[in-house]
Design an enzyme around this catalytic site. Structure first.
Site, PDB file in Angstrom:
ATOM      1  N   LYS A  35      56.114  -3.002   3.788  1.00  0.00           N
ATOM      2  CA  LYS A  35      56.483  -2.398   5.071  1.00  0.00           C
ATOM      3  C   LYS A  35      55.546  -2.877   6.180  1.00  0.00           C
ATOM      4  CE  LYS A  35      58.236   2.210   5.690  1.00  0.00           C
ATOM      5  NZ  LYS A  35      57.935   3.650   5.653  1.00  0.00           N
ATOM      6  N   GLU A 150      55.699  17.674  15.521  1.00  0.00           N
ATOM      7  CA  GLU A 150      56.636  16.883  16.351  1.00  0.00           C
ATOM      8  C   GLU A 150      58.004  17.544  16.302  1.00  0.00           C
ATOM      9  OE1 GLU A 150      59.285  15.142  15.108  1.00  0.00           O
ATOM     10  OE2 GLU A 150      58.883  15.757  13.032  1.00  0.00           O
ATOM     11  N   GLY A 252      81.108  21.857  11.452  1.00  0.00           N
ATOM     12  CA  GLY A 252      81.332  20.579  10.771  1.00  0.00           C
ATOM     13  C   GLY A 252      81.094  20.652   9.283  1.00  0.00           C
ATOM     14  N   CYS A 259      65.101  16.780   7.390  1.00  0.00           N
ATOM     15  CA  CYS A 259      64.282  17.906   7.879  1.00  0.00           C
ATOM     16  C   CYS A 259      64.918  19.267   7.629  1.00  0.00           C
ATOM     17  CB  CYS A 259      64.018  17.737   9.368  1.00  0.00           C
ATOM     18  SG  CYS A 259      63.267  16.162   9.742  1.00  0.00           S
TER      19      CYS A 259
HETATM   20  C1  UGA Z   1      65.730  17.994  13.280  1.00  0.00           C
HETATM   21  C2  UGA Z   1      65.425  18.822  14.541  1.00  0.00           C
HETATM   22  O1  UGA Z   1      66.574  18.875  15.385  1.00  0.00           O
HETATM   23  C3  UGA Z   1      64.262  18.197  15.319  1.00  0.00           C
HETATM   24  O2  UGA Z   1      63.932  19.006  16.448  1.00  0.00           O
HETATM   25  C4  UGA Z   1      63.036  18.098  14.386  1.00  0.00           C
HETATM   26  O3  UGA Z   1      61.923  17.509  15.032  1.00  0.00           O
HETATM   27  C5  UGA Z   1      63.410  17.269  13.162  1.00  0.00           C
HETATM   28  O4  UGA Z   1      64.530  17.884  12.497  1.00  0.00           O
HETATM   29  C6  UGA Z   1      62.209  17.231  12.247  1.00  0.00           C
HETATM   30  O5  UGA Z   1      61.782  18.297  11.794  1.00  0.00           O
HETATM   31  O6  UGA Z   1      61.615  16.162  12.078  1.00  0.00           O
HETATM   32  P1  UGA Z   1      67.052  15.706  12.802  1.00  0.00           P
HETATM   33  O7  UGA Z   1      66.822  15.971  11.346  1.00  0.00           O
HETATM   34  O8  UGA Z   1      66.795  14.341  13.339  1.00  0.00           O
HETATM   35  O9  UGA Z   1      66.161  16.705  13.704  1.00  0.00           O
HETATM   36  O10 UGA Z   1      68.574  16.050  13.066  1.00  0.00           O
HETATM   37  P2  UGA Z   1      69.397  17.102  13.942  1.00  0.00           P
HETATM   38  O11 UGA Z   1      69.844  16.476  15.195  1.00  0.00           O
HETATM   39  O12 UGA Z   1      68.684  18.388  14.037  1.00  0.00           O
HETATM   40  O13 UGA Z   1      70.675  17.299  12.987  1.00  0.00           O
HETATM   41  C7  UGA Z   1      70.542  17.893  11.704  1.00  0.00           C
HETATM   42  C8  UGA Z   1      71.885  18.090  11.070  1.00  0.00           C
HETATM   43  O14 UGA Z   1      72.603  19.153  11.701  1.00  0.00           O
HETATM   44  C9  UGA Z   1      72.816  16.888  11.113  1.00  0.00           C
HETATM   45  O15 UGA Z   1      73.430  16.728   9.865  1.00  0.00           O
HETATM   46  C10 UGA Z   1      73.827  17.249  12.177  1.00  0.00           C
HETATM   47  O16 UGA Z   1      75.061  16.622  12.000  1.00  0.00           O
HETATM   48  C11 UGA Z   1      73.926  18.745  11.973  1.00  0.00           C
HETATM   49  N1  UGA Z   1      74.430  19.475  13.165  1.00  0.00           N
HETATM   50  C12 UGA Z   1      73.721  19.481  14.307  1.00  0.00           C
HETATM   51  C13 UGA Z   1      75.631  20.170  13.079  1.00  0.00           C
HETATM   52  O17 UGA Z   1      76.307  20.186  12.032  1.00  0.00           O
HETATM   53  N2  UGA Z   1      76.078  20.864  14.189  1.00  0.00           N
HETATM   54  C14 UGA Z   1      75.381  20.883  15.341  1.00  0.00           C
HETATM   55  O18 UGA Z   1      75.843  21.541  16.308  1.00  0.00           O
HETATM   56  C15 UGA Z   1      74.182  20.174  15.423  1.00  0.00           C
END
Ligand code: UGA
Length: 432
Positions: A35, A150, A252, A259
Site C-alpha cells: 500500500k 472524525e 431502502g 461504520c
Molecule cells: C457514516 C456517518 O454518516 C459519518 O458521519 C461517520 O463519520 C462515518 O459513518 C464513520 O463513522 O466513519 P458512511 O459509513 O460513510 O458514514 O456512510 P453513510 O452516508 O452514513 O451511509 C451509511 C448507510 O446508510 C449506507 O448504506 C446508506 O445507503 C444508508 N442510508 C443513509 C440509508 O439507507 N438511508 C438514508 O437516508 C441515509
C-alpha cells in the site's frame, strides 16, 4: 505542525492528505508495504472523489509515507491513531491494532507527545493507551492522550474534512487542548472541547442515531406498503420539522458500510459493560440485519420461481460514490438469489473490481460494462444503490431490452407513476 498519522485506511488517508493540503508536514505510517509503494507513486487503493488529486499535489512536499512508526513518532509531536477497529466475535471493537501502535509509540517516544485517537474506539480506550505507554516507555516521558473523532462520510470525505459541522476535542490537559485548538484554528465551525469519554460518546451517539433514523423510516415504509401510504411524502413532511430533519430518512435496503453496522453492534456491548441493556438499539440492529431478506422476498413475489431467471442488479457498493462493498446489501442478497438458482447480471460504475474478489465471474454471475448490457434479456432489474447515473437512465430503452420489464427499486430512485406509464411492473420501498 509536524503530524504523524498512523494507519492509511479510509480515515487515516483522508486525514493525512487533508492536513497536508492545509500546509502541515504530514508523515503517514502504514504497515502494509504494498500500500505504501502504491501511495508513494500517487495512487490510492480506494475510490474517493478528489482524494487522489490532493495526494498527487502534496506527495514529497508536505506528505510522506513510511512503514516505520519509529520515524513518525520521533519526528512528530502530534500523533493520530487511525488504525482499524474491526468487529470481534462478540460484536465489540477489537483493539489489538490500537494496542500494538501504543506499544510501538512507547518504545520510540523521545519528548512530549500528544497521541490523538481518531478511530472510533470504546469510551475507556484512552485510559488503556495511557497505561500501555507508561508500561512500555522509559520512565519520566511526558505525553497526553486525546480524542478527536472524525465524522466524514465515504464519497464526500474531503468536503466533510475541510468543512465539518463541528470539531470535537476530548482532552485531559490544558496542553493537549491548546495544541488541538491551534491545529484547528482556521476552521470556523463549532468546536466542542470536553473530556475523552464524552468525545467518544459523541461519535458513537451520532452514528447510532443515524442508524436509528434509517431503521425508523424503514419501519414506516413497511407500514406504508400495507396501508397504501407513501413513505417519501411522510419523510418530506416530518423532515420539514427542524426538530426531526429530512436527512437520513430515505427508506431502502438498510444501512451498510464499515461504520454504522459495526458501531451499532459495538455500542450495544459498550452499554452492556456499563450495565445498561440498550433494547432499542438491539432492535435497530436486528431489523437492519433482516432488511436484505425483505428485498429477496419482493423479488420472489414479483417473479415467483427464481430458477433460471436472469436478474440484473444495479449498484454493488453500500452507497453511491464509493467502491466500498463492506456490509453492502448486495453481499447478503446475491447469495440468496443464487441459492434459488437465479442467474445474476451485475453492473456498478466503480465497485466491480472489489465485488469480483468475492463473486468471481461464473455461469451464474456475470459483469457488464454498461447498465443497458446488464438488463439485456433480464426478467427483473433490482436497484441496490442510488447512483445519480441510474436516475438519468433511459427507462424506455431499459424496458425494451428486458424480457419482462419488472423493476424492484430498493432505493426509490424512480417515480412510480412514470415507471408504470412506461410499462414497468414496478415495486419500490414504502410506496404504491
Ligand atoms: C457514516 C456517518 O454518516 C459519518 O458521519 C461517520 O463519520 C462515518 O459513518 C464513520 O463513522 O466513519 P458512511 O459509513 O460513510 O458514514 O456512510 P453513510 O452516508 O452514513 O451511509 C451509511 C448507510 O446508510 C449506507 O448504506 C446508506 O445507503 C444508508 N442510508 C443513509 C440509508 O439507507 N438511508 C438514508 O437516508 C441515509
Amino acid at each position: 505542525m509536524n503530524l504523524s498519522i498512523i494507519g492509511a485506511g479510509y480515515v487515516g488517508l483522508v486525514t493525512a492528505c487533508c492536513f497536508a493540503e492545509l500546509g502541515h508536514k504530514v508523515k503517514c505510517i502504514e504497515k502494509d508495504s504494498e500500500k505504501v509503494k502504491m501511495l508513494k507513486k500517487g495512487s490510492i487503493p480506494i475510490y474517493e472523489p478528489g482524494l487522489e488529486e490532493i495526494l498527487k499535489k502534496n506527495i514529497g512536499k508536505n506528505l510522506f509515507f513510511t512503514t516505520s512508526i519509529a520515524d513518525g513518532v520521533k519526528e512528530s509531536p502530534v500523533i493520530f491513531i487511525c488504525v482499524g477497529t474491526p468487529q470481534d466475535r462478540r460484536g465489540s471493537a477489537d483493539l489489538f491494532q490500537v494496542e500494538e501502535v501504543a506499544r510501538e509509540i512507547a518504545r520510540n517516544i523521545n519528548g512530549y507527545k500528544l497521541i490523538v485517537e481518531k478511530s472510533t474506539v470504546p469510551l475507556d480506550s484512552h485510559i488503556w493507551i495511557n497505561k500501555t505507554i507508561q508500561r512500555f516507555a522509559k520512565k519520566g516521558v511526558t505525553f497526553d492522550v486525546a480524542s478527536n473523532p472524525e465524522f466524514l462520510k465515504e464519497g464526500s470525505a474531503i468536503e466533510d474534512f475541510m468543512k465539518p459541522d463541528r470539531i470535537v476535542i476530548g482532552v485531559s490537559s490544558e496542553r493537549a487542548k491548546k495544541i488541538l485548538l491551534d491545529l484547528y484554528s482556521n476552521f470556523k465551525c463549532k468546536k466542542i472541547v470536553t473530556n475523552p469519554q464524552t468525545s467518544k460518546l459523541i461519535k458513537y451517539s451520532a452514528n447510532i442515531f443515524l442508524a436509528t433514523k434509517i431503521s425508523f423510516i424503514n419501519n414506516i415504509a413497511d407500514i406504508s406498503e400495507k396501508v397504501g401510504a407513501d413513505v417519501n411524502v411522510v419523510a418530506d413532511a416530518i423532515g420539514v420539522d427542524e426538530r426531526i430533519g429530512r436527512a437520513f430518512l430515505n427508506a431502502g435496503v438498510g444501512y451498510g458500510g464499515s461504520c454504522l453496522p459495526k458501531d451499532v453492534k459495538a455500542f450495544i456491548k459498550i452499554a452492556e459493560s456499563a450495565g445498561i441493556d440498550f433494547k432499542i438499539l438491539k432492535e435497530i440492529d436486528r431489523y437492519n440485519d433482516e432488511r436484505p431478506l425483505m428485498i429477496v422476498k419482493k423479488v420472489k413475489e414479483a417473479l415467483w420461481i427464481l430458477k433460471d431467471k436472469e436478474i440484473a442488479i444495479f449498484g454493488l457498493s453500500f452507497k453511491p460514490n464509493t467502491d466500498d462493498i463492506r456490509e453492502a446489501a448486495s453481499l447478503k442478497i446475491i447469495p440468496q438469489l443464487l441459492a434459488e438458482n437465479a442467474r445474476i447480471r451485475l453492473y456498478d460504475p466503480v465497485a466491480e473490481l472489489q465485488f469480483r474478489k468475492i463473486f468471481p465471474e461464473s455461469e451464474a454471475v456475470r459483469y457488464f460494462k454498461t447498465p443497458y448490457e446488464a438488463v439485456e434479456g433480464a426478467h427483473l432489474l433490482l436497484i441496490l444503490t442510488e447512483w445519480e447515473d441510474f436516475k438519468k437512465i433511459d427507462i424506455n430503452k431499459i424496458a425494451g431490452l428486458m424480457v419482462i420489464p419488472i423493476v424492484v427499486d430498493g432505493r426509490n430512485i424512480f417515480p412510480p407513476a412514470k415507471m408504470k406509464k412506461t410499462g414497468f411492473e414496478y415495486y419500490s420501498i414504502g410506496r404504491v
